[in-house]
Structures are given as structure tokens and as C-alpha cells.
Design a protein around this motif. Sequence first.
Motif, mmCIF file in Angstrom:
data_model
loop_
_atom_site.group_PDB
_atom_site.id
_atom_site.type_symbol
_atom_site.label_atom_id
_atom_site.label_comp_id
_atom_site.label_asym_id
_atom_site.label_seq_id
_atom_site.Cartn_x
_atom_site.Cartn_y
_atom_site.Cartn_z
ATOM 1 N N GLN A 48 -2.115 5.755 -4.409
ATOM 2 C CA GLN A 48 -3.168 5.790 -3.408
ATOM 3 C C GLN A 48 -4.572 5.677 -4.002
ATOM 4 N N ASN A 49 -4.701 5.946 -5.309
ATOM 5 C CA ASN A 49 -6.032 5.941 -5.924
ATOM 6 C C ASN A 49 -6.457 4.562 -6.418
ATOM 7 N N ILE A 50 -5.663 3.535 -6.128
ATOM 8 C CA ILE A 50 -6.002 2.184 -6.576
ATOM 9 C C ILE A 50 -6.475 1.346 -5.387
ATOM 10 N N ASP A 51 -7.648 0.759 -5.522
ATOM 11 C CA ASP A 51 -8.166 -0.138 -4.496
ATOM 12 C C ASP A 51 -7.572 -1.521 -4.750
ATOM 13 N N LEU A 52 -6.451 -1.791 -4.099
ATOM 14 C CA LEU A 52 -5.710 -3.012 -4.363
ATOM 15 C C LEU A 52 -6.514 -4.269 -4.051
ATOM 16 N N ALA A 53 -7.290 -4.221 -3.002
ATOM 17 C CA ALA A 53 -8.063 -5.395 -2.610
ATOM 18 C C ALA A 53 -9.091 -5.771 -3.666
ATOM 19 N N THR A 54 -9.615 -4.776 -4.354
ATOM 20 C CA THR A 54 -10.617 -5.027 -5.395
ATOM 21 C C THR A 54 -9.957 -5.282 -6.743
ATOM 22 N N PHE A 55 -8.917 -4.510 -7.036
ATOM 23 C CA PHE A 55 -8.237 -4.614 -8.330
ATOM 24 C C PHE A 55 -7.359 -5.858 -8.391
ATOM 25 N N GLY A 56 -6.763 -6.222 -7.251
ATOM 26 C CA GLY A 56 -5.850 -7.357 -7.199
ATOM 27 C C GLY A 56 -4.416 -6.948 -7.477
ATOM 28 N N ARG A 95 0.842 -1.212 0.000
ATOM 29 C CA ARG A 95 0.000 0.000 0.000
ATOM 30 C C ARG A 95 0.873 1.256 0.000
ATOM 31 N N LYS A 96 2.017 1.165 0.678
ATOM 32 C CA LYS A 96 2.916 2.319 0.760
ATOM 33 C C LYS A 96 3.553 2.640 -0.579
#
Length: 232
Positions: free
Chosen positions: A61-69, A56-57
Motif C-alpha cells: 500500500q505504500n507504493i504509488d504505482l502510478a508514479t513508480f510504474g 493495487r490489491k
Amino acid sequence: NLVGVAILVGEMGAGKTLAGERAHQNAINKAQVGNGPFPIWCSASSLAGSIEETVRKISPQNIDLATFGIHLVIDGLDEANLDYGKILLEAQSLCASWRDSTILITARPREDISGHPLSFRMPKLTDEEVIRLASLTGRAPNHLATLSVELRDAVHRPLFALLLGSALKANFAVDAPQALVTHLVSETFKRLAKTGGPAGKGCVICFAAANFDAPVNDPVNAGGFRWLDHDS
């Protein structure tokens, strides 16, 4: 695999990092055409806190990693002072909870890594592949059987096959893997001495402390060494 986590295990020079880089580049290519998760590369030594905190660091910051993968490559797990078991459990948990996520970890052999059910050994080169790679950098050996047992084992890893070709071309006597590394370092410094430096005219490489009475970690020695070209 179904878990989404794989550990690529191999000795020095086996090609682990290169395999990780290629996997990362492939993930970048897929992401660029909108057909893959977000690609991330990091060294194990740069992991600060948890894997999730680290990715995450270093991610936008504008990417939802949990949703995008994510497609994460962690290079050199054995080189970091980490709790391997904790890292592997977290990697599996993250892949299970984040959509379409995979994590590839590279490491040198260790009992607690090599025996893990998610680990895969880097394949060794065949004799034909060793000869082909050695030819790329210099001269291939006539017969691998003439090499020492230790050296014969080492050259079935890509790095040492390439170094062998270079050493044979220079008629450098080789009897162990360490000799190949010595030759590489020696030739690199010779080349820098001839063509290195800011002006490309060569340089003198000095490995010396600024004050031999000072401790190694003294600020006076912080520079390590200086580059001096012929015009200095």
C-alpha cells in the motif's frame, strides 16, 4: 513497443509461461537495484474487477504505482472467463497513464487474440533444438521425419521435445502428443507410488469418491483422494 503492452501467443508447451516468468524475474532484478518499475505477476483467472484494482490489491500500500510504474505479467488470458477486448484496452490505457509501465500477457491462440496487432507468436524450435532438448531428458530421435505429422509438429515446442526424450528413453511407444502427456502422468504416479508419502517410503494413490452414491460436489467427497504410506 511504444504502447507498452504485448501479448505472447503460443500453443500448449510453447514456453509462454516460462517466458513470462523470465521477464518477471528480470524485472525483479532491475527493481532490486533501483532501476526499474515495480514487478507484479498474476494469473488471468485471478483478475478481480479491473487490472488496476487487482494490482493495487496485491501490491504494498505504500507504493504509488502510478508514479513508480509497474512491470506486470498476466499469465493465461485464454484460461479466464474475461472480456479480452476490455482487458487489452484497459492494459493500454494503464500503460499510457502510469509512468514507465509495461504489461506482458500470455495466451493460447484464438482468433481474437492471435490477430491482435499487439500479439507476438512464440517461435518454434528448430530440428537441432528439438534433438538437443530431447537429449537432456533421455534419448533423442534418430530422425524427426519418422514421427507422425501431429507429433512432429508438437515436438517443436519445448515441453513436448523434453517429453519425447523421456518417452524414448523408456521405450514408450509414441504416436501422438497425447501419448507423451500420458507417459508423463504415468511415470509421475509410478514415482510417487515408490517414493511418495510422508515417510518417503511410497504410497497408494486412491482416486475414489468417499460415497459413490453422492454427487461429485458433495461435501463428503471434498478431499478428492487420500495419501496412504506403508506405515498406515
